[in-house]
Design an enzyme around this catalytic site. Structure first.
Site: not given
Length: 315
Positions: A93-95
């Site tokens: 989700v982050e990167t």
């Protein structure tokens, strides 16, 4: 420059070095725009939010990341109790597993938001104070690790590396999980995995506990307002939830900790409701959003389901 001198004194840093670093920071209007709340609110929509993070590209990248780091993920889960699929969900989700770590110089992002935070924001003073503390943590981190503070890039908010840790989180929660005597959240998948797991341990992850349960309602008895009042903070026992009109399945009814009734809006359609546990709440300490937490959980589940079985092991 007065801030630079005060910062240097508090952190025992070379004042000339701090002045030079802050003096080379540049105000970036795009960062200010990204930090300004929209003038007209857009209705929240879980289905739309979910589609942004759970797609074939992210799932495929997650499968590759898991296969490349299977032993490290298993070790992190064994040592901390944080499931591999939660760790994988966070990084995805982050990167997208390092594909999108941000293109802003961290010094520019933090300085812009520390010294020129958008005044239109309802909490502008508090946010500026927060980013000033993150600028201080960033300069302390780069000085301690002998890193050029002008070289590191991250998000518009100054978050860094595959797990998008803010500088203070890097200092508090990041760990050397590959044993090379340094912490590298940009290039060491092991350090990233170990640091994400350590973050959740710090926020009291409960090994073996589900993150949430499905719910249904007895509308004749439902006290929705009371159940939603604590927001996502687990507050009610399973019995108390049932007394207020929530129908729980067998596993949820046997849950011994506290639960929260979590509402995820779906635009014009009916909201989704779940019973969140302490572990669901722990995920929201990474990003204070129930939508974020459920996206992390479901991305991890999708990646786990798409994993080929290891050689000789039936899937």
């Amino acid at each position: 420059m007065q801030v630079a001198d005060d910062l240097a004194q508090r952190r025992n840093l070379d004042p000339a070095w701090v002045r030079q670093a802050i003096g080379q920071a540049r105000l970036v209007p795009a960062i200010q725009r990204a930090s300004t709340p929209p003038t007209v609110g857009t209705p929240k929509n879980w289905a739309v939010y979910r589609s942004r993070f759970i797609d074939p590209i992210r799932i495929k990248a997650g499968v590759q990341f898991w296969q490349d780091n299977r032993a490290t993920l298993e070790r992190a889960e064994r040592e901390t109790g944080v499931p591999a699929q939660i760790i994988v969900g966070i990084i995805g989700v982050e990167t997208i597993y390092g594909q999108q770590t941000g293109n802003y110089r961290v010094i520019d992002a933090l300085s812009t938001l520390a010294f020129d935070f958008p005044a239109a924001h309802p909490r502008a003073a508090d946010r500026a104070k927060f980013f000033l503390s993150e600028l201080e943590a960033f300069l302390s981190l780069t000085a301690r690790t002998n890193t050029d503070p002008l070289a590191l890039k991250g998000s518009y908010a100054g978050a860094m590396g595959l797990p998008q840790f803010m500088p203070s989180s890097w200092a508090k929660y990041a760990v050397d999980f590959d044993g090379d005597s340094r912490v590298d959240l940009f290039h060491s998948a092991a350090d990233v995995i170990g640091s994400v797991a350590n973050y959740f341990v710090t926020f009291k992850w409960q090994p073996g506990q589900p993150t949430h349960y499905p719910v249904q309602f007895d509308l004749a008895r439902l006290d929705r307002a009371t159940l939603l009042a604590p927001d996502i903070l687990p507050t009610f026992s399973a019995q108390a939830m049932q007394d207020k009109g929530v129908l729980l399945d067998t596993a949820a009814a046997a849950h011994t900790g506290k639960l929260a009734l979590v509402e995820l809006q779906n635009g014009a359609d009916a909201p989704l409701y779940i019973a969140g546990t302490d572990n669901f709440y722990a995920i929201t300490r990474y990003n204070w959003s129930s939508y974020y937490a459920l996206a992390v959980i479901e991305l991890g589940q999708e990646v786990a389901a798409a994993l080929p079985a290891p050689p000789g092991v039936p899937k």
